[in-house]
Design a protein around this motif. Sequence first.
Motif, PDB file in Angstrom:
ATOM      1  N   GLY A  99       5.065  -8.207  39.207  1.00  0.00           N
ATOM      2  CA  GLY A  99       4.791  -7.186  40.202  1.00  0.00           C
ATOM      3  C   GLY A  99       6.036  -6.425  40.618  1.00  0.00           C
ATOM      4  N   VAL A 100       7.092  -7.150  40.980  1.00  0.00           N
ATOM      5  CA  VAL A 100       8.332  -6.501  41.409  1.00  0.00           C
ATOM      6  C   VAL A 100       9.095  -5.930  40.218  1.00  0.00           C
ATOM      7  CG1 VAL A 100      10.540  -6.847  42.590  1.00  0.00           C
ATOM      8  CG2 VAL A 100       8.492  -8.011  43.420  1.00  0.00           C
ATOM      9  N   VAL A 101       9.092  -6.639  39.088  1.00  0.00           N
ATOM     10  CA  VAL A 101       9.823  -6.167  37.905  1.00  0.00           C
ATOM     11  C   VAL A 101       9.283  -4.820  37.433  1.00  0.00           C
ATOM     12  CG1 VAL A 101      10.278  -6.604  35.466  1.00  0.00           C
ATOM     13  CG2 VAL A 101      10.546  -8.440  37.117  1.00  0.00           C
ATOM     14  N   PHE A 102       7.977  -4.740  37.192  1.00  0.00           N
ATOM     15  CA  PHE A 102       7.395  -3.505  36.678  1.00  0.00           C
ATOM     16  C   PHE A 102       7.525  -2.363  37.680  1.00  0.00           C
ATOM     17  CE2 PHE A 102       4.235  -5.971  33.793  1.00  0.00           C
ATOM     18  CZ  PHE A 102       5.306  -6.377  33.022  1.00  0.00           C
ATOM     19  N   THR A 103       7.303  -2.675  38.969  1.00  0.00           N
ATOM     20  CA  THR A 103       7.428  -1.635  39.991  1.00  0.00           C
ATOM     21  C   THR A 103       8.870  -1.148  40.092  1.00  0.00           C
ATOM     22  OG1 THR A 103       5.622  -2.658  41.238  1.00  0.00           O
ATOM     23  CG2 THR A 103       7.005  -1.066  42.398  1.00  0.00           C
ATOM     24  N   GLY A 104       9.823  -2.089  40.059  1.00  0.00           N
ATOM     25  CA  GLY A 104      11.231  -1.711  40.120  1.00  0.00           C
ATOM     26  C   GLY A 104      11.654  -0.861  38.940  1.00  0.00           C
ATOM     27  N   GLU A 105      11.145  -1.184  37.757  1.00  0.00           N
ATOM     28  CA  GLU A 105      11.467  -0.364  36.597  1.00  0.00           C
ATOM     29  C   GLU A 105      10.819   1.012  36.705  1.00  0.00           C
ATOM     30  OE1 GLU A 105      12.308  -3.720  33.180  1.00  0.00           O
ATOM     31  OE2 GLU A 105      10.305  -2.857  33.297  1.00  0.00           O
ATOM     32  N   GLY A 106       9.642   1.073  37.324  1.00  0.00           N
ATOM     33  CA  GLY A 106       9.027   2.371  37.570  1.00  0.00           C
ATOM     34  C   GLY A 106       9.849   3.214  38.527  1.00  0.00           C
ATOM     35  N   VAL A 107      10.431   2.572  39.537  1.00  0.00           N
ATOM     36  CA  VAL A 107      11.306   3.279  40.472  1.00  0.00           C
ATOM     37  C   VAL A 107      12.511   3.861  39.733  1.00  0.00           C
ATOM     38  CG1 VAL A 107      12.885   2.975  42.426  1.00  0.00           C
ATOM     39  CG2 VAL A 107      10.606   1.953  42.493  1.00  0.00           C
ATOM     40  N   MET A 108      13.102   3.076  38.850  1.00  0.00           N
ATOM     41  CA  MET A 108      14.249   3.549  38.078  1.00  0.00           C
ATOM     42  C   MET A 108      13.866   4.724  37.185  1.00  0.00           C
ATOM     43  SD  MET A 108      16.080  -0.086  37.101  1.00  0.00           S
ATOM     44  CE  MET A 108      17.479   0.692  36.283  1.00  0.00           C
ATOM     45  N   GLN A 109      12.672   4.679  36.609  1.00  0.00           N
ATOM     46  CA  GLN A 109      12.205   5.790  35.790  1.00  0.00           C
ATOM     47  C   GLN A 109      12.010   7.035  36.638  1.00  0.00           C
ATOM     48  OE1 GLN A 109       8.681   4.320  33.909  1.00  0.00           O
ATOM     49  NE2 GLN A 109       9.775   2.815  32.677  1.00  0.00           N
ATOM     50  N   GLY A 110      11.433   6.852  37.826  1.00  0.00           N
ATOM     51  CA  GLY A 110      11.216   7.989  38.704  1.00  0.00           C
ATOM     52  C   GLY A 110      12.503   8.656  39.151  1.00  0.00           C
ATOM     53  N   GLY A 148      15.114   8.798  37.223  1.00  0.00           N
ATOM     54  CA  GLY A 148      15.807   9.281  36.030  1.00  0.00           C
ATOM     55  C   GLY A 148      16.947   8.387  35.599  1.00  0.00           C
ATOM     56  N   CYS A 149      16.956   7.147  36.036  1.00  0.00           N
ATOM     57  CA  CYS A 149      18.049   6.224  35.701  1.00  0.00           C
ATOM     58  C   CYS A 149      17.723   5.463  34.408  1.00  0.00           C
ATOM     59  CB  CYS A 149      18.289   5.244  36.851  1.00  0.00           C
ATOM     60  SG  CYS A 149      18.746   6.052  38.395  1.00  0.00           S
ATOM     61  N   PHE A 150      17.606   6.208  33.324  1.00  0.00           N
ATOM     62  CA  PHE A 150      17.176   5.617  32.065  1.00  0.00           C
ATOM     63  C   PHE A 150      18.259   4.765  31.415  1.00  0.00           C
ATOM     64  CE2 PHE A 150      14.758   9.608  32.558  1.00  0.00           C
ATOM     65  CZ  PHE A 150      13.485   9.071  32.639  1.00  0.00           C
ATOM     66  N   ALA A 183      28.547  12.248  49.538  1.00  0.00           N
ATOM     67  CA  ALA A 183      28.304  13.434  48.715  1.00  0.00           C
ATOM     68  C   ALA A 183      28.217  13.111  47.245  1.00  0.00           C
ATOM     69  CB  ALA A 183      29.411  14.466  48.954  1.00  0.00           C
ATOM     70  N   GLY A 184      28.866  12.045  46.838  1.00  0.00           N
ATOM     71  CA  GLY A 184      28.890  11.722  45.413  1.00  0.00           C
ATOM     72  C   GLY A 184      27.652  11.051  44.893  1.00  0.00           C
ATOM     73  N   VAL A 185      26.712  10.676  45.760  1.00  0.00           N
ATOM     74  CA  VAL A 185      25.524   9.959  45.315  1.00  0.00           C
ATOM     75  C   VAL A 185      24.407  10.952  45.090  1.00  0.00           C
ATOM     76  CG1 VAL A 185      23.815   8.210  45.902  1.00  0.00           C
ATOM     77  CG2 VAL A 185      26.201   7.906  46.579  1.00  0.00           C
ATOM     78  N   THR A 186      23.920  11.048  43.849  1.00  0.00           N
ATOM     79  CA  THR A 186      22.835  11.950  43.502  1.00  0.00           C
ATOM     80  C   THR A 186      21.812  11.224  42.672  1.00  0.00           C
ATOM     81  OG1 THR A 186      24.027  12.678  41.536  1.00  0.00           O
ATOM     82  CG2 THR A 186      24.326  13.985  43.540  1.00  0.00           C
ATOM     83  N   LEU A 187      20.622  11.757  42.667  1.00  0.00           N
ATOM     84  CA  LEU A 187      19.576  11.164  41.857  1.00  0.00           C
ATOM     85  C   LEU A 187      19.834  11.462  40.390  1.00  0.00           C
ATOM     86  CD1 LEU A 187      16.425  12.042  43.951  1.00  0.00           C
ATOM     87  CD2 LEU A 187      17.736   9.930  43.933  1.00  0.00           C
ATOM     88  N   GLY A 188      19.376  10.566  39.525  1.00  0.00           N
ATOM     89  CA  GLY A 188      19.594  10.741  38.100  1.00  0.00           C
ATOM     90  C   GLY A 188      20.950  10.225  37.715  1.00  0.00           C
ATOM     91  N   GLU A 239      14.334  21.776  36.620  1.00  0.00           N
ATOM     92  CA  GLU A 239      14.039  23.189  36.765  1.00  0.00           C
ATOM     93  C   GLU A 239      13.234  23.713  35.594  1.00  0.00           C
ATOM     94  OE1 GLU A 239      17.769  25.049  37.295  1.00  0.00           O
ATOM     95  OE2 GLU A 239      18.107  24.246  39.305  1.00  0.00           O
ATOM     96  N   SER A 240      13.479  23.151  34.432  1.00  0.00           N
ATOM     97  CA  SER A 240      12.757  23.619  33.249  1.00  0.00           C
ATOM     98  C   SER A 240      11.342  23.093  33.208  1.00  0.00           C
ATOM     99  CB  SER A 240      13.487  23.186  31.977  1.00  0.00           C
ATOM    100  OG  SER A 240      13.437  21.785  31.859  1.00  0.00           O
ATOM    101  N   GLY A 241      11.045  22.098  34.080  1.00  0.00           N
ATOM    102  CA  GLY A 241       9.700  21.542  34.114  1.00  0.00           C
ATOM    103  C   GLY A 241       9.400  20.637  32.957  1.00  0.00           C
ATOM    104  N   LYS A 242      10.470  20.214  32.268  1.00  0.00           N
ATOM    105  CA  LYS A 242      10.262  19.410  31.073  1.00  0.00           C
ATOM    106  C   LYS A 242      11.011  18.106  31.165  1.00  0.00           C
ATOM    107  CE  LYS A 242       9.776  23.567  28.261  1.00  0.00           C
ATOM    108  NZ  LYS A 242      10.317  24.330  27.125  1.00  0.00           N
ATOM    109  N   GLY A 243      11.127  17.589  32.395  1.00  0.00           N
ATOM    110  CA  GLY A 243      11.845  16.326  32.564  1.00  0.00           C
ATOM    111  C   GLY A 243      11.138  15.199  31.851  1.00  0.00           C
ATOM    112  N   ILE A 244      11.885  14.188  31.568  1.00  0.00           N
ATOM    113  CA  ILE A 244      11.308  13.064  30.834  1.00  0.00           C
ATOM    114  C   ILE A 244      10.283  12.352  31.695  1.00  0.00           C
ATOM    115  CG2 ILE A 244      11.864  10.888  29.765  1.00  0.00           C
ATOM    116  CD1 ILE A 244      14.012  12.260  28.510  1.00  0.00           C
ATOM    117  N   ALA A 245       9.133  12.093  31.150  1.00  0.00           N
ATOM    118  CA  ALA A 245       8.092  11.383  31.883  1.00  0.00           C
ATOM    119  C   ALA A 245       8.466   9.933  32.024  1.00  0.00           C
ATOM    120  CB  ALA A 245       6.751  11.521  31.168  1.00  0.00           C
ATOM    121  N   GLY A 246       7.996   9.335  33.136  1.00  0.00           N
ATOM    122  CA  GLY A 246       8.321   7.932  33.352  1.00  0.00           C
ATOM    123  C   GLY A 246       7.392   7.020  32.585  1.00  0.00           C
TER     124      GLY A 246
END
Length: 344
Positions: free
Chosen positions: A227-238, A240-242, A311-316, A326-333
């Motif tokens: 439960g936590v493993v799969f959800t946590g990996e989904g969070v990482m995908q969301g 963009g931390c591939f 300031a140095g902490v950003t998503l992805g 912006e291109s609307g073509k981000g990698i799907a999770g």
Amino acid sequence: MDTTTPLKVSALANIINCVLDPVLMFRLNLGVAGAALATVFSEYFSALSFLSLLVKKQMIQLRQLFRVPKWNNIKPLLKGGMAVQLRSLLMNVSILSAMRTANNLDSSGVSAAAYQLLVIFWQCGAIVTLALSTTAAVLVSAAAASPNMAELGGEMSESGEQKGDSLQAPRHVADRMLTWGLISGITLGALQLGFVPLIAKFSSVKAVNEAARRPAILVAITQFLNGVVFTGEGVMQGLGCFRGLAAVSGIAAAFVVLGLKMLNKFDLGLTGVWSVLILFNTVRLAGVLLHRYKLGPLAQKKGANGSNNPAGVTLGENKNQNESDESGKGIAGTSSMLEPAAAA
């Protein structure tokens, strides 16, 4: 696109597959080739249906499909895609290693059959936690990109501008999803422990049932972690931390390979194989929690100005992530784990 339309298309495609299977396999005497053709037809139906819907909703234009994309648009996709493929490769290494070990436990094929039976038993519970992974990826990504942060847990000023911690909304969604993952894992694990005696009904071969009965307890225990493993990996995908996700999968896969090699020194059978898979999930659990609370962009970090979001902490994981959005073509999770047997 809304959340119900893809479900309807997928359901209809599965119905087509189920109808064509007996027709092609038995009526037309195509056997296994008929089953393959039924799958191909259903997949083409899905692809054409989604393409038609996207064009109808003006989300894409057909002429753009044949236009060569700009390098700046595909560069972040290639970087993220390579990390996703690397993760898939590492997950498959874990799957094949466990399967090979189970197949080599005896020459009669009893252990191999029992292992497949246990995988089916595992899938009965994992289908729920796998759905949580996809949900987490979608919701966290939406929270990070949503202009209306107030609805998602962020704070808005009277002028409509976000104030305070810019990561409050995705952090709130991530923690809520992890809580649901924990509750779901505990519930599913408890239910599967109660259904362990029914493992004897899965096969008509008594030796297979006997070989699977004790490891089935370990299979149920994996659900507590899933439960936590799969959800946590989904969070990482969301987020963009591939690359981080690939790193966690690599470390976990290394533990699987080493653990399975050590089993050769002990006569633990399938119990040993599933013990190693529990170790596999434990390493992944440590990785996603470490990413969420210590190393990832959602971790509460103190910056030079004393704020929780320096300031140095950003998503992805790179500055080109914004270009991808912006291109609307981000990698799907997509969680290629799920490869059901792998994530056990």
